[in-house]
Write a protein that holds these residues in place. Structure first.
Motif, PDB file in Angstrom:
ATOM      1  N   ARG A 163       0.835  -1.212   0.260  1.00 52.67           N
ATOM      2  CA  ARG A 163      -0.093  -0.061   0.029  1.00 52.67           C
ATOM      3  C   ARG A 163       0.855   1.345   0.054  1.00 52.67           C
ATOM      4  O   ARG A 163       1.783   1.352   0.997  1.00 52.67           O
ATOM      5  N   THR A 169       5.687   5.864   5.745  1.00 50.42           N
ATOM      6  CA  THR A 169       5.593   5.525   7.214  1.00 50.42           C
ATOM      7  C   THR A 169       6.937   4.674   7.696  1.00 50.42           C
ATOM      8  O   THR A 169       7.450   5.529   8.777  1.00 50.42           O
ATOM      9  N   VAL A 173       9.079   6.550  10.703  1.00 54.56           N
ATOM     10  CA  VAL A 173       9.336   6.112  11.892  1.00 54.56           C
ATOM     11  C   VAL A 173      11.064   6.187  12.162  1.00 54.56           C
ATOM     12  O   VAL A 173      11.456   6.253  13.110  1.00 54.56           O
TER      13      VAL A 173
ATOM     14  N   SER B 190       4.771   2.061  18.063  1.00 59.65           N
ATOM     15  CA  SER B 190       3.064   2.352  18.285  1.00 59.65           C
ATOM     16  C   SER B 190       2.650   3.213  17.104  1.00 59.65           C
ATOM     17  O   SER B 190       1.667   2.702  16.443  1.00 59.65           O
ATOM     18  N   LEU B 191       3.524   4.219  16.526  1.00 56.76           N
ATOM     19  CA  LEU B 191       3.079   4.798  15.205  1.00 56.76           C
ATOM     20  C   LEU B 191       3.069   3.694  14.108  1.00 56.76           C
ATOM     21  O   LEU B 191       2.001   3.870  13.269  1.00 56.76           O
ATOM     22  N   ALA B 192       4.078   2.833  14.038  1.00 59.67           N
ATOM     23  CA  ALA B 192       4.106   1.742  12.852  1.00 59.67           C
ATOM     24  C   ALA B 192       3.032   0.876  12.814  1.00 59.67           C
ATOM     25  O   ALA B 192       2.214   0.673  11.715  1.00 59.67           O
ATOM     26  N   LYS B 194       0.086   1.405  14.162  1.00 60.16           N
ATOM     27  CA  LYS B 194      -1.233   2.217  13.950  1.00 60.16           C
ATOM     28  C   LYS B 194      -1.143   2.280  12.381  1.00 60.16           C
ATOM     29  O   LYS B 194      -2.536   2.286  11.895  1.00 60.16           O
ATOM     30  N   ALA B 195      -0.227   2.529  11.685  1.00 59.62           N
ATOM     31  CA  ALA B 195      -0.290   2.811  10.200  1.00 59.62           C
ATOM     32  C   ALA B 195      -0.176   1.344   9.550  1.00 59.62           C
ATOM     33  O   ALA B 195      -0.243   1.437   8.292  1.00 59.62           O
ATOM     34  N   GLY B 196      -0.290   0.241  10.249  1.00 54.57           N
ATOM     35  CA  GLY B 196      -0.316  -0.828   9.754  1.00 54.57           C
ATOM     36  C   GLY B 196       1.061  -1.554   8.993  1.00 54.57           C
ATOM     37  O   GLY B 196       0.986  -2.258   8.103  1.00 54.57           O
ATOM     38  N   VAL B 197       2.149  -1.144   9.594  1.00 51.03           N
ATOM     39  CA  VAL B 197       3.375  -1.481   8.922  1.00 51.03           C
ATOM     40  C   VAL B 197       3.908  -2.854   9.735  1.00 51.03           C
ATOM     41  O   VAL B 197       3.728  -2.898  10.833  1.00 51.03           O
ATOM     42  N   VAL B 201       9.805  -6.518   9.730  1.00 47.47           N
ATOM     43  CA  VAL B 201      10.618  -5.916   8.835  1.00 47.47           C
ATOM     44  C   VAL B 201      11.062  -4.420   9.363  1.00 47.47           C
ATOM     45  O   VAL B 201      12.355  -3.905   9.010  1.00 47.47           O
ATOM     46  N   LEU B 202      10.327  -3.585  10.157  1.00 54.95           N
ATOM     47  CA  LEU B 202      10.492  -2.230  10.293  1.00 54.95           C
ATOM     48  C   LEU B 202      12.120  -2.553  11.263  1.00 54.95           C
ATOM     49  O   LEU B 202      12.897  -1.586  10.994  1.00 54.95           O
TER      50      LEU B 202
END
Lengths: 292, 292
Positions: A163, A169, A173, B190-192, B194-197, B201-202
């Protein structure tokens, strides 16, 4: 070999474009600065009369501009999107708010072109060395198509989602952590300085302990200089932590630490020091806590 | 060979005392828990009737207790200071506020004993492996005298200053960075989320980028587990970031980022989760931002 229209030949964009040329791709520059187009031509890039002409017949249009507004200018106002062949790829690599990226993607999609959300990290050094980290969100097919391009400029190439906005995003981060890590080193140094601790010794100890961070090692030494060379400016984090907080507002997520860090960069810029090296956010702590 | 009275045979103190024994020093234990004294005796340590008896004739009294109040209890109320020979060394290795350390040092000094402010970092793993970082503030002569002791338990041994409290300040700054680095990873996740990441992987991307920190790599994976094994508890950072803010009040230095991070640990503890692994500060962000 891919034909690439490349918009935004700045401190990051120009070395990226040079690396694409070095790997045998065709690159047509788009920039309001004629000097940047000269530099690209010297490296083998093509001159065209403008954004639309550059995009005509190109396989990929890379946007490495300052912000989402500039990306919209090139795509929609300057006609690059309409000039790009149907099925061509618009690859947005600038750091933009995830919401803005998703909105641009919708318009690109509606026009029958493909969209790749692919911000990078690694700074100017990574752009020059072709060692950027690329965080791409797009359909799997487009990710495959972009491989020769990504491999010419990056080293760590991730498909973070399908997406558009998910790449942005991840970059957001990343900047949240980077910005806070810089600010908190400054905060820690201000406490240590106030208590009369030697900051060089402190830096040596922290660099080898659980308190370490990439930013501590990179920016820490520069915080101990009054006028360090500018590697990345304070105003970049005014912008990027601004994007972090905008992403938080869009996702309705409270980010209290990032919000405080942003204030410290903002105040530095507000005193007219926005072009100083970002390590100089420490000056806000010096002012705040009465150190010289 | 040094004769050491060792107060506080907990998760850190017991392995430290064992390493001192292994290097040929004499160690007499001081602890309210009889089981801890048994464990020390099993490793070759000596039993004595109490703090004063342990300190009698010792060269060094090490305090690895929970806090400054316990150090004062052992030294002043339980009579260890008076029992220690004149010129003997009181070595405070617990994490205490710099002001409290300076006040204890004054009383030790007035009694004709020497004081060494020497907090450590490296956690239980470092205590077991004898690889602690030691941040010592004391007169140069006392630092020399302590070398055989420090080398039995630590790997990176620093003389950070001559004034008692400076060691505590360095440790405080260390904890400021550690605590904020943990909390900000939770904030970023928490941001990631919430954004569906995808957070795995992050974590992989951030661990190899400028956003990396020692804590990101160590605590990040544990944040993705619901009930990770407890390596260090939330309540340790409730205490240590509390010490950071106390040090800030004493030095009259504003520490806005540390103050916010402290609130997140405090709220976690306030919900009855203070004994959970400190990575679980992320639960405060989950609550705050409505994630499950």
């Amino acid at each position: 070999m891919t034909t690439i229209a490349f918009a935004g030949l700045g401190a990051m964009g120009l070395p990226m474009a040079r690396n694409l040329l070095a790997r045998g791709h065709r690159v047509r520059g788009i920039d309001i600065n004629p000097g940047a187009l000269d530099a690209l031509a010297a490296a083998g890039g093509e001159r065209t009369p403008g954004a639309a002409a550059a995009a005509e017949g190109a396989d990929v249009l890379i946007l490495m501009v300052i912000n989402a507004a500039q990306a919209e200018q090139v795509l929609f106002a300057d006609g690059a999107l309409q000039a790009l062949p149907e099925g061509g790829i618009v690859c947005l690599m600038a750091t933009c708010p995830p919401g803005a990226v998703a909105r641009i993607a919708e318009r690109v999609d509606a026009a029958g072109r493909r969209f790749v959300d692919a911000p990078v990290s690694g700074g100017t050094a990574g752009a020059i060395a072709a060692s950027l980290t690329i965080m791409a969100a797009c359909e799997r097919e487009s990710f495959k198509t972009m491989q020769p391009v990504f491999q010419a400029i990056g080293q760590r190439i991730f498909h973070v989602g399908e997406r558009p906005g998910q790449g942005a995003t991840v970059k957001t981060v990343n900047q949240l952590l980077c910005g806070v890590h810089i600010a908190v080193v400054a905060e820690a140094f201000s406490l240590a300085a106030k208590a009369g601790v030697d900051l060089d010794v402190l830096l040596e100890i922290m660099g080898g302990s659980a308190a370490s961070s990439w930013m501590l090692k990179d920016r820490g030494p520069r915080m101990l200089q009054a006028e360090p060379e500018v590697s990345s400016a304070v105003d970049i984090f005014v912008k990027d932590l601004g994007i972090v907080l905008e992403a938080g507002r869009e996702a309705k997520a409270a980010l209290p630490i990032a919000a405080v860090a942003h204030q410290m960069f903002l105040a530095t810029s507000g005193r007219g020091e926005g072009r100083a090296d970002d390590s100089q956010v420490i000056r806000s702590y010096h002012r705040l806590n009465g150190l010289t």
